[in-house]
Structures are given as C-alpha cells and as structure tokens.
Design a protein around this motif. Structure first.
Motif, PDB file in Angstrom:
ATOM      1  N   SER A 144      19.192  -7.539   6.092  1.00  0.00           N
ATOM      2  CA  SER A 144      20.178  -6.702   5.386  1.00  0.00           C
ATOM      3  C   SER A 144      19.882  -6.685   3.885  1.00  0.00           C
ATOM      4  CB  SER A 144      21.598  -7.198   5.639  1.00  0.00           C
ATOM      5  OG  SER A 144      21.915  -7.132   7.009  1.00  0.00           O
ATOM      6  N   GLN A 145      18.610  -6.566   3.554  1.00  0.00           N
ATOM      7  CA  GLN A 145      18.144  -6.622   2.172  1.00  0.00           C
ATOM      8  C   GLN A 145      17.427  -5.331   1.821  1.00  0.00           C
ATOM      9  OE1 GLN A 145      15.333  -9.775   1.485  1.00  0.00           O
ATOM     10  NE2 GLN A 145      15.659  -9.788  -0.716  1.00  0.00           N
ATOM     11  N   VAL A 146      17.665  -4.845   0.604  1.00  0.00           N
ATOM     12  CA  VAL A 146      17.039  -3.611   0.142  1.00  0.00           C
ATOM     13  C   VAL A 146      16.226  -3.898  -1.119  1.00  0.00           C
ATOM     14  CG1 VAL A 146      17.394  -1.253  -0.670  1.00  0.00           C
ATOM     15  CG2 VAL A 146      18.915  -2.207   1.086  1.00  0.00           C
ATOM     16  N   TYR A 147      14.939  -3.570  -1.073  1.00  0.00           N
ATOM     17  CA  TYR A 147      14.080  -3.611  -2.254  1.00  0.00           C
ATOM     18  C   TYR A 147      14.036  -2.187  -2.807  1.00  0.00           C
ATOM     19  CZ  TYR A 147      12.384  -7.958  -0.103  1.00  0.00           C
ATOM     20  OH  TYR A 147      12.298  -9.209   0.478  1.00  0.00           O
ATOM     21  N   ALA A 148      14.540  -1.989  -4.005  1.00  0.00           N
ATOM     22  CA  ALA A 148      14.599  -0.653  -4.596  1.00  0.00           C
ATOM     23  C   ALA A 148      13.710  -0.596  -5.830  1.00  0.00           C
ATOM     24  CB  ALA A 148      16.037  -0.302  -4.963  1.00  0.00           C
ATOM     25  N   PHE A 149      12.981   0.523  -5.959  1.00  0.00           N
ATOM     26  CA  PHE A 149      12.032   0.694  -7.051  1.00  0.00           C
ATOM     27  C   PHE A 149      12.248   2.038  -7.731  1.00  0.00           C
ATOM     28  CE2 PHE A 149      10.072  -1.898  -3.777  1.00  0.00           C
ATOM     29  CZ  PHE A 149       9.568  -2.975  -4.488  1.00  0.00           C
ATOM     30  N   GLU A 150      12.283   2.027  -9.054  1.00  0.00           N
ATOM     31  CA  GLU A 150      12.213   3.255  -9.837  1.00  0.00           C
ATOM     32  C   GLU A 150      10.746   3.531 -10.114  1.00  0.00           C
ATOM     33  OE1 GLU A 150      14.024   5.120 -13.998  1.00  0.00           O
ATOM     34  OE2 GLU A 150      13.807   2.946 -13.752  1.00  0.00           O
ATOM     35  N   MET A 151      10.312   4.793  -9.944  1.00  0.00           N
ATOM     36  CA  MET A 151       8.899   5.124 -10.098  1.00  0.00           C
ATOM     37  C   MET A 151       8.698   6.187 -11.172  1.00  0.00           C
ATOM     38  SD  MET A 151       7.591   5.130  -6.135  1.00  0.00           S
ATOM     39  CE  MET A 151       7.322   3.537  -5.323  1.00  0.00           C
ATOM     40  N   SER A 152       7.670   5.981 -11.984  1.00  0.00           N
ATOM     41  CA  SER A 152       7.334   6.941 -13.036  1.00  0.00           C
ATOM     42  C   SER A 152       5.909   6.690 -13.503  1.00  0.00           C
ATOM     43  CB  SER A 152       8.305   6.807 -14.208  1.00  0.00           C
ATOM     44  OG  SER A 152       7.987   7.705 -15.245  1.00  0.00           O
ATOM     45  N   GLY A 153       5.124   7.766 -13.640  1.00  0.00           N
ATOM     46  CA  GLY A 153       3.766   7.628 -14.148  1.00  0.00           C
ATOM     47  C   GLY A 153       2.892   6.721 -13.312  1.00  0.00           C
ATOM     48  N   GLU A 154       3.052   6.798 -11.968  1.00  0.00           N
ATOM     49  CA  GLU A 154       2.292   5.978 -11.026  1.00  0.00           C
ATOM     50  C   GLU A 154       2.510   4.487 -11.255  1.00  0.00           C
ATOM     51  OE1 GLU A 154      -1.752   7.074 -10.324  1.00  0.00           O
ATOM     52  OE2 GLU A 154      -1.339   9.221 -10.350  1.00  0.00           O
ATOM     53  N   ARG A 155       3.702   4.133 -11.724  1.00  0.00           N
ATOM     54  CA  ARG A 155       4.124   2.741 -11.861  1.00  0.00           C
ATOM     55  C   ARG A 155       5.508   2.607 -11.262  1.00  0.00           C
ATOM     56  NH1 ARG A 155       1.613  -0.434 -16.215  1.00  0.00           N
ATOM     57  NH2 ARG A 155      -0.194   0.710 -16.993  1.00  0.00           N
ATOM     58  N   SER A 156       5.892   1.374 -10.931  1.00  0.00           N
ATOM     59  CA  SER A 156       7.227   1.167 -10.374  1.00  0.00           C
ATOM     60  C   SER A 156       7.800  -0.160 -10.844  1.00  0.00           C
ATOM     61  CB  SER A 156       7.188   1.209  -8.842  1.00  0.00           C
ATOM     62  OG  SER A 156       6.330   0.208  -8.318  1.00  0.00           O
ATOM     63  N   GLY A 157       9.121  -0.204 -10.902  1.00  0.00           N
ATOM     64  CA  GLY A 157       9.814  -1.428 -11.272  1.00  0.00           C
ATOM     65  C   GLY A 157      11.078  -1.573 -10.447  1.00  0.00           C
ATOM     66  N   ARG A 168       0.818  -1.224   0.000  1.00  0.00           N
ATOM     67  CA  ARG A 168       0.000   0.000   0.000  1.00  0.00           C
ATOM     68  C   ARG A 168       0.852   1.275   0.000  1.00  0.00           C
ATOM     69  NH1 ARG A 168      -5.383   1.110   1.767  1.00  0.00           N
ATOM     70  NH2 ARG A 168      -5.811   3.263   1.162  1.00  0.00           N
ATOM     71  N   LYS A 169       1.923   1.280   0.798  1.00  0.00           N
ATOM     72  CA  LYS A 169       2.756   2.487   0.839  1.00  0.00           C
ATOM     73  C   LYS A 169       3.507   2.701  -0.476  1.00  0.00           C
ATOM     74  CE  LYS A 169       4.112   2.156   5.378  1.00  0.00           C
ATOM     75  NZ  LYS A 169       5.142   2.260   6.430  1.00  0.00           N
ATOM     76  N   ARG A 170       3.918   1.638  -1.111  1.00  0.00           N
ATOM     77  CA  ARG A 170       4.578   1.781  -2.413  1.00  0.00           C
ATOM     78  C   ARG A 170       3.642   2.446  -3.419  1.00  0.00           C
ATOM     79  NH1 ARG A 170       4.784  -1.630  -6.889  1.00  0.00           N
ATOM     80  NH2 ARG A 170       3.885  -3.343  -5.688  1.00  0.00           N
ATOM     81  N   ILE A 171       2.376   2.060  -3.406  1.00  0.00           N
ATOM     82  CA  ILE A 171       1.396   2.679  -4.299  1.00  0.00           C
ATOM     83  C   ILE A 171       1.199   4.157  -3.948  1.00  0.00           C
ATOM     84  CG2 ILE A 171      -1.024   2.652  -5.009  1.00  0.00           C
ATOM     85  CD1 ILE A 171      -0.951  -0.393  -4.608  1.00  0.00           C
ATOM     86  N   LEU A 172       1.172   4.462  -2.654  1.00  0.00           N
ATOM     87  CA  LEU A 172       1.040   5.852  -2.212  1.00  0.00           C
ATOM     88  C   LEU A 172       2.195   6.692  -2.742  1.00  0.00           C
ATOM     89  CD1 LEU A 172      -0.204   8.113  -0.469  1.00  0.00           C
ATOM     90  CD2 LEU A 172       1.033   7.158   1.496  1.00  0.00           C
TER      91      LEU A 172
END
Length: 222
Positions: free
Chosen positions: A165-178, A144-148
């Motif tokens: 010790s793990q990082v989930y990283a997302f690039e965001m653009s146009g209300e989408r993420s990868g 939910r927070k990722r969508i926010l």
C-alpha cells in the motif's frame, strides 16, 4: 544502472526482462491481436520488455482504487481529465509504453482518437500522469521504465507497490525526476491520501472508500 539484455527469440515470448530487438521485431509481437489480452509491451530504442498481464485481485484492486482516488479528486475540484487503462503510446521507431493507467489533465489537451491503435506520440502528447501497479515488476518500474517515461516527457509518474500500500511518486522534467509527496499535476492531492485509500481497500468496499474520499476532498479548509 546495469541491465541484462538477451536477444529476441522468434520461437517464444521472453517475458519480464529487457531483450534486444529491432523495431520490426517488436511490432511483430506487439501488434499481434493474439497477444493483446495476455501481455503488455514496452520498447526503448533497441530493446523491448514484455510483461504478462496480471490477473490477480491484488493488481486489479490497486488499479481500481488509484482510478477512484484520481477520478473523485478531479470531480471534487472540477478538473478536466481523461482516464485510460492499459493503453499503448507509440513514438514510431523509437519507443513505446503501455502503463496500467494514464491520465490527461487540464484544459488544453486534445482528445485522442478512440480506436484499437496505439496513440501516436508524433501527433498527440504523452499523458501528464502515468501509473504502474507493481506486483512483480517493482525494480523495473522504479528503474528502466522510470527512465523511459522521463524521456517520453511524462510530467508525473507513480509506482504503486501493491503488496505494501505504498506509492512512489516522481515529478519529471527535462529527462530528470525527483520524488514528491504531493501531486504537481493534481494540485492539492497528497500521496498519503492515495496510500490511505489503498490501505482501506484491504478491509473496506469501494462505496465506503468513495464516501471517505469525497468527504476528504470536499471538506472546507480550516
């Protein structure tokens, strides 16, 4: 994605889940000074989430390590940056977030006012990079927070899984993420370096980690 939503209670704070609330009900709790040190607040149109402040060393240590990685990378690469801890960002009447740490990056951002009010997203841009330290909130941070944050226009979002010790990283653009494995707002910073710093924090002090980071960031490319 299915969300379980209940109704806000005036008698007590319901924490760690999304509940139905009007904007005025949210403000009654979020703007109460008595709650400033004990909770963090999120709002998304007609629901809110309250998270009790994490006081354990795991959360605090992960937070400081991530700060050091980003700060030292920016120093080594001469990148303009502004770092904020546990700061609220408000789109009045619609949305609010309070990430563990956030960063304005680059030459064009304006310095927000230094006061105790939420940063007004109708007047200032959302930070370019937002980080959540997940010790008990991993599913929500990834969901939910990722969508926010997508909707608010964050360019990059990291979720640190404190226990692994793990990082989930997302690039965001146009209300989408990868998902990404190298930062796009801090070009050249590998997510693997962040994870290695987190692993080192289990056995090394901050000075040792900082020296390793500076050596890593300043070494000349082959």
């Amino acid at each position: 994605m299915v969300n379980t939503v209940t109704t806000v209670s005036k008698a007590e704070i319901v924490s760690d889940r999304w509940i139905k609330a009007t904007w005025d009900e949210f403000l009654t709790l979020a703007d109460d000074p008595a709650h400033a040190e004990m909770a963090r607040f999120y709002y998304d149109r007609d629901t809110m989430r309250i998270e009790m402040a994490a006081n354990g060393s795991l959360h605090g240590r992960n937070n400081s390590v991530v700060y050091d990685v980003i700060s030292l990378f920016a120093i080594a690469k001469n990148i303009r940056i502004l770092k904020l801890t546990n700061t609220s960002f408000r789109k009045t009447g619609l949305q609010e977030c309070q990430p563990d740490c956030s960063f304005y990056i680059g030459d064009s951002f304006l310095l927000p006012p230094q006061n105790n009010s939420s940063i007004d997203l109708d007047s200032f841009e959302i930070p370019h990079l937002v980080v959540e330290i997940a010790t008990t909130s991993l599913n929500d941070d990834l969901g939910r927070k990722r969508i926010l944050y997508e909707q608010l226009g964050v360019k990059e979002y990291w979720v640190v899984n404190g226990g692994e010790s793990q990082v989930y990283a997302f690039e965001m653009s146009g209300e989408r993420s990868g998902t990404i494995r190298e930062s796009q707002v801090l070009e050249g910073l590998s997510i693997a370096i962040v994870e290695e710093a987190l692993k080192r924090s289990l056995t090394e002090d901050d000075g040792a980690i900082a020296r390793w980071l500076l050596q890593t960031f300043t070494v000349s490319p082959a």
